[in-house]
Design a protein around this motif. Structure first.
Motif, mmCIF file in Angstrom:
data_model
loop_
_atom_site.group_PDB
_atom_site.id
_atom_site.type_symbol
_atom_site.label_atom_id
_atom_site.label_comp_id
_atom_site.label_asym_id
_atom_site.label_seq_id
_atom_site.Cartn_x
_atom_site.Cartn_y
_atom_site.Cartn_z
ATOM 1 N N GLU A 42 -15.013 5.927 -0.407
ATOM 2 C CA GLU A 42 -14.391 6.200 0.887
ATOM 3 C C GLU A 42 -13.064 5.465 1.030
ATOM 4 O OE1 GLU A 42 -15.230 4.898 5.462
ATOM 5 O OE2 GLU A 42 -16.968 5.505 4.282
ATOM 6 N N SER A 43 -13.034 4.190 0.565
ATOM 7 C CA SER A 43 -11.824 3.408 0.791
ATOM 8 C C SER A 43 -11.681 2.267 -0.215
ATOM 9 C CB SER A 43 -11.817 2.849 2.216
ATOM 10 O OG SER A 43 -12.919 1.990 2.412
ATOM 11 N N MET A 44 -10.482 1.695 -0.207
ATOM 12 C CA MET A 44 -10.122 0.599 -1.111
ATOM 13 C C MET A 44 -9.277 -0.420 -0.372
ATOM 14 S SD MET A 44 -11.311 1.928 -3.847
ATOM 15 C CE MET A 44 -11.994 3.554 -3.967
ATOM 16 N N ALA A 45 -9.244 -1.630 -0.905
ATOM 17 C CA ALA A 45 -8.332 -2.662 -0.401
ATOM 18 C C ALA A 45 -7.026 -2.538 -1.183
ATOM 19 C CB ALA A 45 -8.939 -4.048 -0.593
ATOM 20 N N TRP A 46 -5.915 -2.517 -0.465
ATOM 21 C CA TRP A 46 -4.584 -2.384 -1.067
ATOM 22 C C TRP A 46 -3.816 -3.675 -0.844
ATOM 23 C CZ3 TRP A 46 -1.159 -0.275 -4.132
ATOM 24 C CH2 TRP A 46 0.199 -0.372 -3.859
ATOM 25 N N LYS A 47 -3.286 -4.255 -1.953
ATOM 26 C CA LYS A 47 -2.462 -5.459 -1.864
ATOM 27 C C LYS A 47 -1.209 -5.252 -2.700
ATOM 28 C CE LYS A 47 -6.016 -8.910 -1.053
ATOM 29 N NZ LYS A 47 -6.551 -10.205 -1.496
ATOM 30 N N ALA A 48 -0.070 -5.322 -2.042
ATOM 31 C CA ALA A 48 1.214 -5.184 -2.738
ATOM 32 C C ALA A 48 1.931 -6.527 -2.679
ATOM 33 C CB ALA A 48 2.049 -4.092 -2.092
ATOM 34 N N ARG A 85 -1.533 0.264 -9.021
ATOM 35 C CA ARG A 85 -1.101 1.581 -8.572
ATOM 36 C C ARG A 85 0.174 1.437 -7.746
ATOM 37 N NH1 ARG A 85 -4.750 6.323 -5.832
ATOM 38 N NH2 ARG A 85 -3.022 7.717 -5.342
ATOM 39 N N THR A 86 0.994 2.456 -7.804
ATOM 40 C CA THR A 86 2.181 2.499 -6.962
ATOM 41 C C THR A 86 1.875 3.375 -5.770
ATOM 42 O OG1 THR A 86 3.625 2.196 -8.869
ATOM 43 C CG2 THR A 86 4.630 3.073 -6.865
ATOM 44 N N PHE A 87 2.131 2.835 -4.589
ATOM 45 C CA PHE A 87 1.882 3.566 -3.355
ATOM 46 C C PHE A 87 3.020 3.248 -2.386
ATOM 47 C CE2 PHE A 87 -0.060 3.873 0.894
ATOM 48 C CZ PHE A 87 -0.429 5.199 0.860
ATOM 49 N N GLY A 88 3.616 4.275 -1.837
ATOM 50 C CA GLY A 88 4.725 4.062 -0.914
ATOM 51 C C GLY A 88 5.904 3.362 -1.560
ATOM 52 N N GLY A 89 6.085 3.587 -2.870
ATOM 53 C CA GLY A 89 7.192 2.977 -3.585
ATOM 54 C C GLY A 89 6.973 1.527 -3.989
ATOM 55 N N ARG A 90 5.782 0.984 -3.748
ATOM 56 C CA ARG A 90 5.489 -0.411 -4.093
ATOM 57 C C ARG A 90 4.308 -0.484 -5.046
ATOM 58 N NH1 ARG A 90 4.541 -3.861 0.964
ATOM 59 N NH2 ARG A 90 4.970 -5.535 -0.512
#
Length: 168
Positions: A42-48, A85-90
């Motif tokens: 369903e979801s993941m934690a994203w850290k950039a 992973r790259t997301f939103g350019g980051r």
């Protein structure tokens, strides 16, 4: 995910992200990425987190990935699948969100005791070993440990791990 790591990793790398929501706790300001329904998760934690020193601590999204890879080598299954992973350019790390789990702090407040103290202690010792091997300087056992309904432990938040300091 244990035994299906490659499948989850591929999903994390390629699944479409439907939305992103800031998580209200955590110094590193993680977000929760939600995927389209019907996938593996369903979801993941994203850290950039750009690698570097912040507020006197080394922090990096790459440390999250390295902790997961070490956990896989050790075979402890403590760290949820984590990929770059790259997301939103980051660039950043995506880590499987452990659905239905509570923090160790919440478990203690609820006075929920594990049914098998020996099995619980064995998990705690594995977590301590993982934190020692990763030199995780942010290993708050009450906030960075999750507990599911079956009293299985999960180690999260390794963004301050693998730092290099002048002395031990």
């Amino acid at each position: 995910w244990v035994g299906r790591e490659a499948e989850y990793e591929q999903f994390l790398r390629s699944a479409a992200v439907a939305s992103l929501k800031e998580v209200p706790v955590g110094v590193t300001r993680p977000s929760r990425a939600y995927f389209e329904p019907g996938g593996l998760a369903e979801s993941m934690a994203w850290k950039a987190i750009t690698p570097g020193i912040k507020n006197g601590y080394f922090e990096s999204y790459r440390s999250e990935i390295a902790a997961y890879e070490l956990d896989k080598l050790l075979g402890t299954g403590l760290v949820p699948p984590t990929v770059e992973r790259t997301f939103g350019g980051r660039k950043g790390s995506l880590q499987l969100w452990v659905e239905g789990a509570m923090t160790e702090a919440d478990r203690k407040r609820a006075k929920a005791e594990p049914p098998d103290p020996r099995a619980w202690n064995a998990q705690v010792h594995k977590v301590r070993l993982l934190h020692q091997l990763t030199f995780n300087t942010d290993s708050h056992n009450v906030r960075n440990l999750l507990v599911d309904r079956s009293f299985r432990l999960y180690a999260i938040d390794a963004s301050r791990a693998f730092a290099v300091y002048g002395e031990l």
